[in-house]
Design a protein around this motif. Structure first.
Motif, mmCIF file in Angstrom:
data_model
loop_
_atom_site.group_PDB
_atom_site.id
_atom_site.type_symbol
_atom_site.label_atom_id
_atom_site.label_comp_id
_atom_site.label_asym_id
_atom_site.label_seq_id
_atom_site.Cartn_x
_atom_site.Cartn_y
_atom_site.Cartn_z
ATOM 1 N N ASP A 222 49.973 6.382 22.218
ATOM 2 C CA ASP A 222 49.364 7.414 21.382
ATOM 3 C C ASP A 222 49.977 8.758 21.775
ATOM 4 O OD1 ASP A 222 47.831 9.274 20.076
ATOM 5 O OD2 ASP A 222 45.905 8.602 20.898
ATOM 6 N N ARG A 223 50.904 9.240 20.947
ATOM 7 C CA ARG A 223 51.673 10.431 21.323
ATOM 8 C C ARG A 223 50.829 11.702 21.289
ATOM 9 N NH1 ARG A 223 57.923 9.118 20.269
ATOM 10 N NH2 ARG A 223 57.727 6.895 20.762
ATOM 11 N N SER A 224 49.653 11.635 20.687
ATOM 12 C CA SER A 224 48.772 12.806 20.727
ATOM 13 C C SER A 224 48.227 13.026 22.139
ATOM 14 C CB SER A 224 47.613 12.630 19.745
ATOM 15 O OG SER A 224 46.742 11.590 20.164
ATOM 16 N N ARG A 225 48.330 12.004 22.993
ATOM 17 C CA ARG A 225 47.852 12.129 24.370
ATOM 18 C C ARG A 225 48.942 12.663 25.304
ATOM 19 N NH1 ARG A 225 45.215 6.944 26.658
ATOM 20 N NH2 ARG A 225 44.356 8.504 28.104
ATOM 21 N N TRP A 226 50.153 12.825 24.795
ATOM 22 C CA TRP A 226 51.209 13.396 25.626
ATOM 23 C C TRP A 226 50.925 14.875 25.864
ATOM 24 C CZ3 TRP A 226 56.429 11.191 23.310
ATOM 25 C CH2 TRP A 226 56.449 9.798 23.495
ATOM 26 N N ASP A 227 51.271 15.358 27.028
ATOM 27 C CA ASP A 227 51.017 16.750 27.421
ATOM 28 C C ASP A 227 52.135 17.632 26.861
ATOM 29 O OD1 ASP A 227 50.774 19.223 28.752
ATOM 30 O OD2 ASP A 227 49.841 18.282 30.493
ATOM 31 N N THR A 228 51.878 18.301 25.749
ATOM 32 C CA THR A 228 52.916 19.098 25.086
ATOM 33 C C THR A 228 53.339 20.303 25.925
ATOM 34 O OG1 THR A 228 51.185 20.276 23.859
ATOM 35 C CG2 THR A 228 52.216 18.392 22.778
ATOM 36 N N ARG A 229 52.426 20.791 26.770
ATOM 37 C CA ARG A 229 52.794 21.923 27.629
ATOM 38 C C ARG A 229 53.866 21.514 28.635
ATOM 39 N NH1 ARG A 229 51.672 23.196 32.589
ATOM 40 N NH2 ARG A 229 50.201 21.458 32.760
ATOM 41 N N LEU A 230 53.683 20.350 29.264
ATOM 42 C CA LEU A 230 54.681 19.865 30.208
ATOM 43 C C LEU A 230 55.993 19.533 29.512
ATOM 44 C CD1 LEU A 230 52.744 17.502 32.671
ATOM 45 C CD2 LEU A 230 53.573 19.820 33.083
ATOM 46 N N ILE A 231 55.896 18.981 28.295
ATOM 47 C CA ILE A 231 57.114 18.664 27.541
ATOM 48 C C ILE A 231 57.896 19.933 27.243
ATOM 49 C CG2 ILE A 231 57.981 17.834 25.314
ATOM 50 C CD1 ILE A 231 55.718 15.739 25.386
ATOM 51 N N ALA A 232 57.206 20.962 26.768
ATOM 52 C CA ALA A 232 57.880 22.226 26.436
ATOM 53 C C ALA A 232 58.536 22.828 27.678
ATOM 54 C CB ALA A 232 56.884 23.206 25.825
ATOM 55 N N GLU A 233 57.840 22.779 28.802
ATOM 56 C CA GLU A 233 58.414 23.323 30.039
ATOM 57 C C GLU A 233 59.636 22.515 30.466
ATOM 58 O OE1 GLU A 233 57.239 24.302 34.708
ATOM 59 O OE2 GLU A 233 55.806 23.221 33.415
ATOM 60 N N GLY A 234 59.520 21.187 30.395
ATOM 61 C CA GLY A 234 60.641 20.339 30.791
ATOM 62 C C GLY A 234 61.861 20.554 29.923
ATOM 63 N N VAL A 235 61.669 20.658 28.614
ATOM 64 C CA VAL A 235 62.789 20.878 27.695
ATOM 65 C C VAL A 235 63.450 22.230 27.962
ATOM 66 C CG1 VAL A 235 63.381 21.275 25.273
ATOM 67 C CG2 VAL A 235 61.922 19.334 25.897
ATOM 68 N N GLU A 236 62.640 23.250 28.204
ATOM 69 C CA GLU A 236 63.190 24.578 28.473
ATOM 70 C C GLU A 236 64.039 24.584 29.749
ATOM 71 O OE1 GLU A 236 61.675 29.217 29.150
ATOM 72 O OE2 GLU A 236 60.226 27.610 28.807
ATOM 73 N N ILE A 237 63.526 23.955 30.788
ATOM 74 C CA ILE A 237 64.278 23.880 32.049
ATOM 75 C C ILE A 237 65.569 23.088 31.850
ATOM 76 C CG2 ILE A 237 64.231 22.900 34.381
ATOM 77 C CD1 ILE A 237 61.207 23.509 34.411
ATOM 78 N N LEU A 238 65.489 21.994 31.109
ATOM 79 C CA LEU A 238 66.675 21.158 30.869
ATOM 80 C C LEU A 238 67.738 21.914 30.085
ATOM 81 C CD1 LEU A 238 68.206 18.465 30.842
ATOM 82 C CD2 LEU A 238 66.896 17.854 28.784
ATOM 83 N N GLN A 239 67.331 22.607 29.038
ATOM 84 C CA GLN A 239 68.296 23.332 28.223
ATOM 85 C C GLN A 239 69.043 24.381 29.044
ATOM 86 O OE1 GLN A 239 65.744 24.715 25.054
ATOM 87 N NE2 GLN A 239 66.247 22.980 23.720
ATOM 88 N N ALA A 240 68.331 25.068 29.933
ATOM 89 C CA ALA A 240 68.984 26.068 30.788
ATOM 90 C C ALA A 240 69.970 25.399 31.741
ATOM 91 C CB ALA A 240 67.930 26.841 31.573
ATOM 92 N N ALA A 241 69.621 24.221 32.251
ATOM 93 C CA ALA A 241 70.524 23.513 33.168
ATOM 94 C C ALA A 241 71.765 23.009 32.441
ATOM 95 C CB ALA A 241 69.776 22.347 33.821
ATOM 96 N N LEU A 242 71.578 22.409 31.260
ATOM 97 C CA LEU A 242 72.719 21.878 30.500
ATOM 98 C C LEU A 242 73.672 22.987 30.083
ATOM 99 C CD1 LEU A 242 70.946 19.203 28.253
ATOM 100 C CD2 LEU A 242 72.396 18.782 30.249
ATOM 101 N N ALA A 243 73.139 24.181 29.845
ATOM 102 C CA ALA A 243 73.976 25.303 29.416
ATOM 103 C C ALA A 243 75.000 25.699 30.478
ATOM 104 C CB ALA A 243 73.104 26.503 29.065
ATOM 105 N N ARG A 244 74.780 25.277 31.711
ATOM 106 C CA ARG A 244 75.703 25.631 32.790
ATOM 107 C C ARG A 244 76.907 24.697 32.843
ATOM 108 N NH1 ARG A 244 72.033 26.934 38.002
ATOM 109 N NH2 ARG A 244 74.103 27.485 38.775
#
Length: 381
Positions: A232-254
């Motif tokens: 049930d994807r409504s139970r996924w923590d969207t705050r943690l997902i958003a933080e993880g994606v943001e951190i990943l994008q900054a890392a990949l940009a390097r």
């Protein structure tokens, strides 16, 4: 050295120690230490009474560990009772201990094993499972690492890559069971990311956050496993997902790609899909190709076969699977899933049942057993 004799005697020694009132986990550790000593001593001085010898050595190892633990607690109590005068800000030395245990005199694998045991709090069995080796082998590896660093000055910290590997394995143990262990791994990785500007540290943190975001949906109320496609994807923590994606994008940009960033990219693609059917499997296969290039890890190749089966059809996945060693953990479960996708329900049911017998834990075994029963029921209709 009669390894069969050692294996046969192990349950008896465990039983004796437990009947003496020792906690089962402590008894396991003591027996493992005794087995390591037996491997060292018996080839040149075999005992007349192997069971008695193992029991005596295991009991002594337990007493030594109990005394050391009691002494440590007394020291901690004294520190609590007699604080130094003046301001005393809270200091967390856990991450520093991770670096110190990753001593340069140790190989990377030995440093990881020692740190997981001494600082991470994992049992020898858990570490052996993570490394896909027998428990006795891991016990010997940890014992050798202890002997190597015995008497050395712990003034030369290990490298970041080794510490990252330890944190990743600690998180995986927590992710599969102990919530506190996973949270502790995330906490320490946050500390490391704040202290070190390193794209792979960021990649590992992103990976942990993206996986942890799905934790609430991974099990049903009765404790049974829920596969990713059925969560049930409504139970996924969207705050943690958003933080993880943001951190990943900054890392990949390097543009300094490493394995943790690639794994996080795969997790991000799963997190980005509104439904399982909308998952971008083609991109996931491409990221697995990058992971294979970076690690050449057989487990990565196994996961890639699943992704190929989703992107290009189950027969393509089975062809990718056929190129791998069928003794890999979860190989049989993957084969069952791909055969089911291909419509061969009889083969899938048989492979699910076989995979259940090989499952590393009760929750996974029950899940695979239910899958086999479901397909067997369909076949009888």
């Amino acid at each position: 050295m009669d390894e069969t004799l050692l294996r046969n005697l192990t349950p008896s020694v465990l039983g004796i120690l437990v009947r003496r009132g020792i906690d089962f986990a402590a008894a396991e550790d003591a027996v493992q230490d005794a087995l390591v000593e037996a491997v060292r001593v018996w080839p040149v001085d075999p005992p007349r009474d192997p069971l008695g010898w193992l029991t005596t050595v295991a009991w002594r190892r337990f007493l030594d560990a109990a005394r050391a633990d009691a002494a440590r607690r007394r020291r901690e109590d004294l520190v609590d009772e007699e604080p130094a005068p003046g301001p005393a800000p809270t200091v967390d030395d856990t991450l520093a201990l991770y670096f110190l245990c990753a001593h340069p005199s140790l190989t990377a694998s030995s440093a990881v094993a020692l740190t997981l045991r001494a600082v991470g709090g994992l049992t020898t069995r858990q570490i052996a499972h993570a490394y896909l080796v027998p428990e006795a082998t891991m016990a010997q590896r940890i014992s050798r690492a202890k002997r190597t660093v015995s008497g050395l000055r712990f003034d030369r910290p290990g490298d970041v890559a080794t510490v990252l590997r330890v944190l990743y394995l600690v998180f995986n143990e927590g992710y599969s069971g102990d919530m506190d262990l996973a949270a502790e791994a995330i906490r320490l990785t946050r500390q490391l990311a704040a202290a070190i500007d390193h794209p792979e540290v960021a990649g590992l943190l992103a990976l942990m956050l993206l996986h942890h975001a799905r934790r609430a949906a991974r099990t049903a109320p009765d404790g049974t496993l829920v596969p990713l496609a059925e969560q049930d994807r409504s139970r996924w923590d969207t705050r943690l997902i958003a933080e993880g994606v943001e951190i990943l994008q900054a890392a990949l940009a390097r543009d300094q790609l490493g394995e943790f960033q690639a794994q996080a990219a795969i997790a991000a693609l799963h997190a980005d899909a509104p439904t399982a059917a909308e998952t971008d499997w083609v991109q996931i296969v491409e990221w697995y190709d990058e992971l294979v290039r970076l690690t050449d890890n057989p487990v990565v190749r196994l996961n890639r076969a699943v992704a190929v089966g989703e992107a290009d059809g189950p027969r393509a996945g089975l062809r990718a699977l056929a190129a791998l060693d069928d003794t890999l953990p979860r190989y049989t479960a993957v084969a069952a899933y791909l055969h089911e996708r291909d419509g061969d329900l009889a083969t899938a049911a048989r492979r699910y049942a076989e995979a259940a017998r090989q499952a590393p834990n009760l929750a996974e075994r029950d899940h695979l057993t239910r899958q086999a029963a479901r397909l067997n029921a369909l076949g009888r209709r």
